[in-house]
Design an enzyme around this catalytic site. Structure first.
Site, mmCIF file in Angstrom:
data_model
loop_
_atom_site.group_PDB
_atom_site.id
_atom_site.type_symbol
_atom_site.label_atom_id
_atom_site.label_comp_id
_atom_site.label_asym_id
_atom_site.label_seq_id
_atom_site.Cartn_x
_atom_site.Cartn_y
_atom_site.Cartn_z
ATOM 1 N N SER A 149 30.756 46.104 34.715
ATOM 2 C CA SER A 149 30.745 44.712 34.261
ATOM 3 C C SER A 149 30.926 43.760 35.422
ATOM 4 O O SER A 149 31.326 44.156 36.508
ATOM 5 C CB SER A 149 31.874 44.489 33.253
ATOM 6 N N CYS A 150 30.663 42.497 35.129
ATOM 7 C CA CYS A 150 30.845 41.403 36.080
ATOM 8 C C CYS A 150 32.220 41.485 36.717
ATOM 9 O O CYS A 150 33.186 41.701 35.993
ATOM 10 C CB CYS A 150 30.693 40.073 35.342
ATOM 11 N N PRO A 151 32.390 41.323 38.001
ATOM 12 C CA PRO A 151 31.369 40.961 38.985
ATOM 13 C C PRO A 151 30.850 42.167 39.774
ATOM 14 O O PRO A 151 30.238 41.988 40.806
ATOM 15 C CB PRO A 151 32.155 40.037 39.930
ATOM 16 N N LEU A 152 31.113 43.392 39.292
ATOM 17 C CA LEU A 152 30.795 44.562 40.118
ATOM 18 C C LEU A 152 29.317 44.718 40.502
ATOM 19 O O LEU A 152 29.033 45.041 41.658
ATOM 20 C CB LEU A 152 31.316 45.838 39.445
#
Lengths: 155, 75
Positions: free
Chosen positions: B13-16
């Site tokens: 998920s964000c920000p990965l």
């Protein structure tokens, strides 16, 4: 010249620990120069051991729970640990990074962490508990960077 | 499309996806193409924003079987 982002992290609950690390790592990935100033309850987010970072459903009516829990029950012993465990499971299930992972990514991307010296003194924190990659400073240190930042947020 | 490196950002998920894309690009040379796999629907807008703000052109993107595939060229 690189754009700059200055953040102030003031809250140390599991939910409120995420925004500074998410924004800082993202901005750094986008090429921003980033500094995060950790003060008051945000300071424990610089501890080497983040297992003490918890979330409570108490006083947090917007927190989605699998079933409604009356406020009188929310204050019972163990509720905080249970809510924290549930939240961590949820974060993991949805592929959200752990706080440790996000913090490490920030450091890899050269995000600078400033720990509030006044808060350290006030709560008599032991500096050896904190990660070595942070610097200690006060409000004026923060202004020095924030003064010409492009984005400045208080979290 | 030809590419030089692949990044598996599935189930992240964000920000990965963005941060891992940045890290992958760091290890590449100018002109090389990175292929990124993501399952995060938010990454569609985010990858475009990343490309625009960093100047690394997003050459193409596809969607197949609930996966998003991006081809980004290192500037």
């Amino acid at each position: 010249m690189a754009k700059k982002m200055a953040l102030i992290s003031t809250k140390g609950t599991l939910d409120m620990a995420y925004p500074p690390f998410i924004l800082a790592s993202t901005a750094a990935a986008l090429g921003y120069e980033v500094q995060v100033f950790f003060t008051f309850y945000g300071l424990p987010l610089l501890r080497k051991d983040l297992s003490g970072v918890k979330i409570s459903p108490l006083g947090n009516p917007a927190m989605p729970m699998p079933m409604p829990i009356p406020v009188a029950m929310q204050m019972l012993p163990g509720m905080e640990s249970m809510a924290t465990m549930m939240m961590k499971q949820k974060l993991k299930k949805h592929g959200v990074a752990t706080l440790e992972e996000l913090r490490d990514l920030c450091l890899e991307l050269d995000v600078k962490f400033i720990a509030c010296q006044m808060t350290v003194d006030l709560f008599e924190f032991d500096k050896s508990e904190f990660i070595e990659q942070c610097e200690y400073g006060g409000a004026a240190t923060f202004m020095g960077f924030a003064g010409d930042s492009d984005i400045c947020l208080f979290i | 499309m030809n590419f030089d490196k692949e990044l598996n950002a599935r189930n992240l998920s964000c920000p990965l996806p963005i941060v891992k894309t940045k890290k992958a690009l760091n290890d590449m040379t100018s002109g090389q193409v990175l292929k990124v796999f993501s399952t995060d629907s938010g990454s569609v807008k985010d990858m475009a924003a990343f490309a625009e703000q960093t100047g690394n052109p997003l050459l193409a993107q596809e969607e197949a079987n609930g996966e998003f595939i991006f081809y980004m060229k290192k500037k």
